[in-house]
Scaffold this motif. Structure first.
Motif, PDB file in Angstrom:
ATOM      1  N   ALA A 188      38.822 -25.668  78.378  1.00 21.24           N
ATOM      2  CA  ALA A 188      39.024 -27.003  78.953  1.00 21.24           C
ATOM      3  C   ALA A 188      40.519 -27.320  79.059  1.00 21.24           C
ATOM      4  O   ALA A 188      40.994 -27.824  80.077  1.00 21.24           O
ATOM      5  CB  ALA A 188      38.318 -28.056  78.105  1.00 21.24           C
TER       6      ALA A 188
ATOM      7  N   MET B 143      42.142 -25.339  81.888  1.00 24.41           N
ATOM      8  CA  MET B 143      41.853 -25.907  83.206  1.00 24.41           C
ATOM      9  C   MET B 143      42.685 -27.160  83.444  1.00 24.41           C
ATOM     10  O   MET B 143      43.170 -27.401  84.550  1.00 24.41           O
ATOM     11  CB  MET B 143      40.357 -26.238  83.320  1.00 24.41           C
ATOM     12  CG  MET B 143      39.440 -25.038  83.237  1.00 24.41           C
ATOM     13  SD  MET B 143      39.919 -23.679  84.315  1.00 24.41           S
ATOM     14  CE  MET B 143      39.717 -24.437  85.910  1.00 24.41           C
TER      15      MET B 143
ATOM     16  N   ARG C  88      45.901 -27.907  86.355  1.00 24.41           N
ATOM     17  CA  ARG C  88      46.062 -29.038  87.273  1.00 24.41           C
ATOM     18  C   ARG C  88      47.353 -29.804  87.025  1.00 24.41           C
ATOM     19  O   ARG C  88      47.845 -30.482  87.920  1.00 24.41           O
ATOM     20  CB  ARG C  88      44.873 -30.002  87.154  1.00 24.41           C
ATOM     21  CG  ARG C  88      43.554 -29.444  87.653  1.00 24.41           C
ATOM     22  CD  ARG C  88      42.547 -30.569  87.933  1.00 24.41           C
ATOM     23  NE  ARG C  88      42.344 -31.395  86.769  1.00 24.41           N
ATOM     24  CZ  ARG C  88      41.448 -31.144  85.812  1.00 24.41           C
ATOM     25  NH1 ARG C  88      40.696 -30.062  85.901  1.00 24.41           N
ATOM     26  NH2 ARG C  88      41.298 -31.936  84.796  1.00 24.41           N
TER      27      ARG C  88
ATOM     28  N   ILE D 227      41.188 -22.504  93.308  1.00 22.48           N
ATOM     29  CA  ILE D 227      41.800 -23.684  92.678  1.00 22.48           C
ATOM     30  C   ILE D 227      43.325 -23.541  92.688  1.00 22.48           C
ATOM     31  O   ILE D 227      44.059 -24.485  93.011  1.00 22.48           O
ATOM     32  CB  ILE D 227      41.264 -23.854  91.243  1.00 22.48           C
ATOM     33  CG1 ILE D 227      39.778 -24.257  91.266  1.00 22.48           C
ATOM     34  CG2 ILE D 227      42.079 -24.895  90.471  1.00 22.48           C
ATOM     35  CD1 ILE D 227      39.083 -24.153  89.916  1.00 22.48           C
TER      36      ILE D 227
ATOM     37  N   PRO E 248      38.074 -27.567  95.294  1.00 22.77           N
ATOM     38  CA  PRO E 248      38.643 -26.791  94.180  1.00 22.77           C
ATOM     39  C   PRO E 248      38.977 -27.655  92.964  1.00 22.77           C
ATOM     40  O   PRO E 248      38.746 -27.251  91.820  1.00 22.77           O
ATOM     41  CB  PRO E 248      39.910 -26.173  94.786  1.00 22.77           C
ATOM     42  CG  PRO E 248      39.597 -26.060  96.238  1.00 22.77           C
ATOM     43  CD  PRO E 248      38.764 -27.271  96.555  1.00 22.77           C
ATOM     44  N   ASP E 249      39.501 -28.860  93.204  1.00 20.28           N
ATOM     45  CA  ASP E 249      39.842 -29.736  92.087  1.00 20.28           C
ATOM     46  C   ASP E 249      38.584 -30.146  91.320  1.00 20.28           C
ATOM     47  O   ASP E 249      38.573 -30.194  90.083  1.00 20.28           O
ATOM     48  CB  ASP E 249      40.558 -30.985  92.626  1.00 20.28           C
ATOM     49  CG  ASP E 249      41.496 -31.578  91.605  1.00 20.28           C
ATOM     50  OD1 ASP E 249      42.293 -30.813  91.035  1.00 20.28           O
ATOM     51  OD2 ASP E 249      41.409 -32.801  91.373  1.00 20.28           O
TER      52      ASP E 249
ATOM     53  N   GLU F 184      35.822 -28.398  91.192  1.00 22.74           N
ATOM     54  CA  GLU F 184      35.342 -27.208  90.477  1.00 22.74           C
ATOM     55  C   GLU F 184      36.075 -27.068  89.149  1.00 22.74           C
ATOM     56  O   GLU F 184      35.486 -26.753  88.112  1.00 22.74           O
ATOM     57  CB  GLU F 184      35.559 -25.959  91.336  1.00 22.74           C
ATOM     58  CG  GLU F 184      34.610 -25.869  92.524  1.00 22.74           C
ATOM     59  CD  GLU F 184      34.910 -24.675  93.415  1.00 22.74           C
ATOM     60  OE1 GLU F 184      36.036 -24.130  93.343  1.00 22.74           O
ATOM     61  OE2 GLU F 184      34.021 -24.295  94.203  1.00 22.74           O
ATOM     62  N   SER F 185      37.380 -27.310  89.192  1.00 21.45           N
ATOM     63  CA  SER F 185      38.187 -27.229  87.969  1.00 21.45           C
ATOM     64  C   SER F 185      37.706 -28.248  86.937  1.00 21.45           C
ATOM     65  O   SER F 185      37.549 -27.938  85.751  1.00 21.45           O
ATOM     66  CB  SER F 185      39.659 -27.475  88.338  1.00 21.45           C
ATOM     67  OG  SER F 185      40.404 -27.803  87.209  1.00 21.45           O
ATOM     68  N   LYS F 186      37.463 -29.476  87.405  1.00 20.84           N
ATOM     69  CA  LYS F 186      36.996 -30.523  86.476  1.00 20.84           C
ATOM     70  C   LYS F 186      35.584 -30.220  85.977  1.00 20.84           C
ATOM     71  O   LYS F 186      35.246 -30.537  84.825  1.00 20.84           O
ATOM     72  CB  LYS F 186      37.031 -31.890  87.171  1.00 20.84           C
ATOM     73  CG  LYS F 186      38.445 -32.413  87.349  1.00 20.84           C
ATOM     74  CD  LYS F 186      38.463 -33.703  88.149  1.00 20.84           C
ATOM     75  CE  LYS F 186      39.905 -34.142  88.404  1.00 20.84           C
ATOM     76  NZ  LYS F 186      39.992 -35.180  89.437  1.00 20.84           N
TER      77      LYS F 186
ATOM     78  N   ILE G 291      34.346 -27.291  85.311  1.00 21.62           N
ATOM     79  CA  ILE G 291      34.491 -26.338  84.194  1.00 21.62           C
ATOM     80  C   ILE G 291      34.956 -27.082  82.943  1.00 21.62           C
ATOM     81  O   ILE G 291      34.425 -26.881  81.843  1.00 21.62           O
ATOM     82  CB  ILE G 291      35.490 -25.219  84.546  1.00 21.62           C
ATOM     83  CG1 ILE G 291      34.984 -24.384  85.727  1.00 21.62           C
ATOM     84  CG2 ILE G 291      35.735 -24.310  83.330  1.00 21.62           C
ATOM     85  CD1 ILE G 291      35.988 -23.350  86.225  1.00 21.62           C
ATOM     86  N   GLU G 292      35.946 -27.963  83.118  1.00 16.82           N
ATOM     87  CA  GLU G 292      36.512 -28.682  81.966  1.00 16.82           C
ATOM     88  C   GLU G 292      35.437 -29.538  81.287  1.00 16.82           C
ATOM     89  O   GLU G 292      35.293 -29.514  80.051  1.00 16.82           O
ATOM     90  CB  GLU G 292      37.685 -29.535  82.434  1.00 16.82           C
ATOM     91  CG  GLU G 292      38.476 -30.136  81.297  1.00 16.82           C
ATOM     92  CD  GLU G 292      39.712 -30.886  81.783  1.00 16.82           C
ATOM     93  OE1 GLU G 292      40.158 -30.649  82.923  1.00 16.82           O
ATOM     94  OE2 GLU G 292      40.220 -31.706  81.007  1.00 16.82           O
TER      95      GLU G 292
END
Lengths: 212, 130
Positions: free
Chosen positions: A121, A124, A128, A155, B53-54, B56-58, B60-61
């Motif tokens: 987590a 990721m 960002r 991403i 994509p953003d 998708e990242s969130k 996973i988080e």
């Protein structure tokens, strides 16, 4: 080939736009579990600072929290590049504590899986918010076309982060660098063995050129 | 908006086919909540238009934050097209900058889905009832 070169040049221009000359660049080392991220981070850190970054292991999720080695100065062809290496946990969409119970008791396996989930987590989130560029490490003996790899590369691209793909473990018989080049033709792929130290000159040349 | 009815006998696997229209107007976290609530219920969630994509990242988080021993060990996710990276449409992206190509995404509980085969045009998955 001309088109691919155009793509790579386009990405290089994004690099030029993002990086200033004064601050160390925070380069995140990302990739799936067991691709050799920590081995590579340690080799880079040892080669240029004398210290390691973290513990290496064949057990998945040995790296459970991101670790940073600051101010790694890499000198190539008379030019010095300073980077902060951020070694991140292997990115995955699932973590099952039972994966670890062969090597440890249940309590330790549960603790390890909890730490692993927190680490993924965090990695990721950092992707960002907190990295300037990415070294994406793949095991060249494994099929690179996985959902996690293509999703992560997508991403990274969406954030316009410059990315170098490192095809690790070329010392293994099953290694295929071409499979990785074919999977991600729009990015520079550099073959290496972080464990054996093979092709590290080209690795450093590319880091200096791409992130410098 | 009507909600999908859960099977009464607990036997079988529910598949939620979520239209682009339903996702339209939701915030990123609302989309992720919709997906993970379905997956927590043991459902397979199929998105007509995928995630950015953003998002998708969130996803996973947030998934990582919800993993719990003996209860929920994460998700399996597959998308078509998998990524612009292997698609010749990246040519279009180079000249046009469009990254929002349509894609279909399937998400399910990791302990219930075993992907048997995947290629450029097909996902074959074995779904267990657990």
């Amino acid at each position: 080939m001309g088109l691919l070169k155009g793509l790579k040049d386009s990405i290089s221009r994004a690099t030029d736009r993002l990086f200033s000359e004064t601050e160390p660049k925070r380069i995140g080392i990302y990739g799936p579990p067991n691709a050799g991220k920590t081995t590579l981070a340690n080799r880079i850190a040892r080669d240029w600072t004398g210290d390691a970054v973290g513990t290496e292991s064949r057990i998945p999720h040995e790296t459970r929290r991101a670790r940073r080695k600051e101010n790694v100065e890499i000198e190539r062809n008379g030019k010095t590049v300073t980077i902060d290496i951020v070694d991140t946990p292997g990115v995955t969409t699932k973590v099952d504590y039972e994966e670890f119970t062969d090597d440890m008791d249940k309590d330790d396996a549960v603790r390890r899986s909890r730490e692993a989930t927190e680490g993924v987590a965090e990695a990721m989130h950092w992707l960002r918010e907190d990295v300037d560029g990415v070294i994406y490490v793949l095991d060249s003996a494994e099929d690179p076309i996985t959902q996690v790899n293509t999703m992560l590369i997508g991403i990274i691209e969406s954030r316009d982060l410059p990315v170098l793909i490192f095809a690790n473990k070329i010392d293994l018989d099953e290694s295929s660098v071409k499979r990785i080049e074919d999977a991600f033709p729009q990015h520079q792929t550099v073959p290496l063995s972080a464990k054996e130290g093979d092709n590290m000159d080209e690795v450093y040349d590319n880091i200096a050129e791409y992130f410098g | 908006m009507p909600q999908a009815k859960q099977p009464d006998d607990g036997d079988g696997v529910q598949i939620d086919l979520v239209s682009g229209e339903r996702m339209e107007g939701l915030t990123s976290m609302e989309k992720i909540r919709l997906i993970l609530d379905g997956v927590h219920d043991g459902n397979i969630v199929i998105l007509e238009e995928g995630l950015s994509p953003d998002e998708e990242s969130k996803l996973i988080e947030v998934t990582m934050a919800e993993i719990s021993p003996d209860e929920f060990n994460g998700i399996e996710i597959e998308t078509y097209p998998r990524s612009d990276t292997r698609d010749t449409s990246f040519l279009g992206r180079l000249v046009g900058g469009d990254r929002s190509s349509a894609k279909l995404t399937a998400i399910g509980p990791a302990n219930q889905i075993e992907t048997l085969h995947k290629d450029e045009t097909l996902i074959s998955a074995l779904v267990s009832r657990n």
